[in-house]
Design a protein around this motif. Structure first.
Motif, short mmCIF file in Angstrom:
data_model
loop_
_atom_site.label_atom_id
_atom_site.label_comp_id
_atom_site.label_asym_id
_atom_site.label_seq_id
_atom_site.Cartn_x
_atom_site.Cartn_y
_atom_site.Cartn_z
N TYR A 3 -18.33 63.79 -49.05
CA TYR A 3 -19.52 64.02 -49.92
C TYR A 3 -19.38 64.86 -51.17
O TYR A 3 -18.55 66.05 -50.95
CB TYR A 3 -20.50 65.06 -49.01
CG TYR A 3 -20.95 64.27 -47.74
CD1 TYR A 3 -22.16 63.82 -47.63
CD2 TYR A 3 -20.10 64.25 -46.51
CE1 TYR A 3 -22.93 63.32 -46.52
CE2 TYR A 3 -20.86 63.41 -45.38
CZ TYR A 3 -21.81 63.15 -45.55
OH TYR A 3 -22.37 62.36 -44.35
N GLU A 22 -22.01 58.27 -67.54
CA GLU A 22 -23.01 57.75 -66.87
C GLU A 22 -23.31 56.44 -67.98
O GLU A 22 -23.51 55.46 -67.65
CB GLU A 22 -24.21 58.31 -66.68
CG GLU A 22 -24.01 59.39 -65.41
CD GLU A 22 -25.37 60.13 -65.14
OE1 GLU A 22 -25.96 60.37 -65.92
OE2 GLU A 22 -25.32 60.67 -64.08
N SER A 108 -34.64 59.45 -54.73
CA SER A 108 -33.39 60.64 -54.65
C SER A 108 -34.06 61.98 -54.37
O SER A 108 -33.37 62.61 -53.37
CB SER A 108 -32.48 60.57 -55.80
OG SER A 108 -31.85 59.35 -55.93
N ASN A 126 -23.90 59.90 -48.46
CA ASN A 126 -23.50 60.01 -49.90
C ASN A 126 -24.39 59.69 -50.92
O ASN A 126 -23.98 59.47 -51.91
CB ASN A 126 -22.02 59.99 -49.96
CG ASN A 126 -21.67 58.49 -49.91
OD1 ASN A 126 -22.33 57.89 -49.28
ND2 ASN A 126 -20.18 58.50 -49.89
N GLY A 127 -25.67 59.51 -50.45
CA GLY A 127 -26.61 59.31 -51.46
C GLY A 127 -26.64 57.99 -52.18
O GLY A 127 -26.31 56.78 -51.68
N PRO A 128 -27.38 58.30 -53.40
CA PRO A 128 -27.61 59.40 -54.16
C PRO A 128 -28.91 60.10 -53.89
O PRO A 128 -29.90 59.49 -53.66
CB PRO A 128 -27.86 58.72 -55.50
CG PRO A 128 -28.59 57.32 -55.40
CD PRO A 128 -27.95 56.96 -53.80
N TRP A 129 -28.67 61.41 -53.38
CA TRP A 129 -30.00 62.28 -53.21
C TRP A 129 -29.85 63.49 -53.96
O TRP A 129 -28.88 63.87 -54.61
CB TRP A 129 -29.65 62.55 -51.73
CG TRP A 129 -29.57 61.76 -50.45
CD1 TRP A 129 -28.71 61.36 -49.85
CD2 TRP A 129 -30.87 60.90 -50.42
NE1 TRP A 129 -29.35 60.10 -48.99
CE2 TRP A 129 -30.41 60.08 -49.26
CE3 TRP A 129 -32.30 60.99 -50.90
CZ2 TRP A 129 -31.26 59.21 -48.68
CZ3 TRP A 129 -33.15 60.21 -50.15
CH2 TRP A 129 -32.71 59.24 -49.20
N THR A 177 -26.96 67.39 -56.36
CA THR A 177 -27.05 65.86 -56.13
C THR A 177 -25.84 65.73 -54.91
O THR A 177 -24.84 66.46 -54.69
CB THR A 177 -26.55 65.09 -57.15
OG1 THR A 177 -25.30 65.50 -57.64
CG2 THR A 177 -27.51 65.16 -58.17
N GLY A 179 -23.37 62.89 -53.63
CA GLY A 179 -22.89 61.58 -54.15
C GLY A 179 -21.86 61.11 -53.34
O GLY A 179 -21.16 61.87 -52.53
#
Length: 179
Positions: A3, A22, A108, A126-129, A177, A179
């Motif tokens: 995580y 990004e 998310s 591990n998301g994305p949250w 976050t 991820g």
């Protein structure tokens, strides 16, 4: 599985490095910036990250659950990828890409109305949250209401103390976050 957690609101230099990284990732091309975007981003963002292995997150989730800081719920699905392929993504109008990114960000950040704390589903993968500052503050308030015996038991472990420190810190930076 691990995580990787990071402040939502990074200091300016780290936030700019994240945006640039990004952007390179979104274009799907090798980064030709010097220094390499990933190296710049990860170097600048490292002080604002927290990493847990699967066992560490299980321990933290257990403490969160026992102290009433999380709640059980199902999550809504993320939006389907509306692009034919990566070339369609690259050539798409920016408004179309932005609309998809906004829908994914909303998914998310989802919570369950009427529930207090952090939805546990945000800490199961591990998301994305995105765990927002309000969720964190609710969870920390719940922790303060937990029994002194439970808090003492949990705080006897250094990982739990580090986790609490992380939560307190991120509450003032938009959350974190996953991820």
């Amino acid at each position: 599985m691990g995580y990787d957690l990071e402040w939502v609101e990074l200091p300016e230099a780290a936030a700019e490095a994240r945006c640039r990284w990004e952007s390179c990732i979104a274009n799907g091309l090798p980064c030709d910036h010097i220094p390499d975007c990933s190296k710049s981003y990860f170097s600048l963002a490292e002080p604002f990250q927290f990493h847990l292995n699967i066992g560490g997150m299980a321990f933290c989730r257990d403490g969160l659950r026992r102290s009433g800081m999380t709640y059980q719920a199902g999550h809504q699905p993320f939006p389907a990828w509306p692009f034919k392929d990566i070339e369609d993504w690259r050539s798409a109008d920016q408004a179309r890409r932005d609309a998809f990114n906004a829908a994914e960000r909303a998914a998310s950040a989802q919570t369950v109305p009427g529930k207090v704390g952090i939805p546990e589903f945000k800490l199961l993968s591990n998301g994305p949250w995105l765990v927002g500052a309000e969720e964190i503050m609710q969870a920390l308030n719940r922790y303060e209401e937990a029994s002194a015996d439970l808090r003492a038991e949990l705080e006897a472990d250094g990982l739990w103390c580090d986790w609490l420190g992380w939560l307190r810190e991120t509450a003032g930076h938009g959350g974190f976050t996953v991820g």
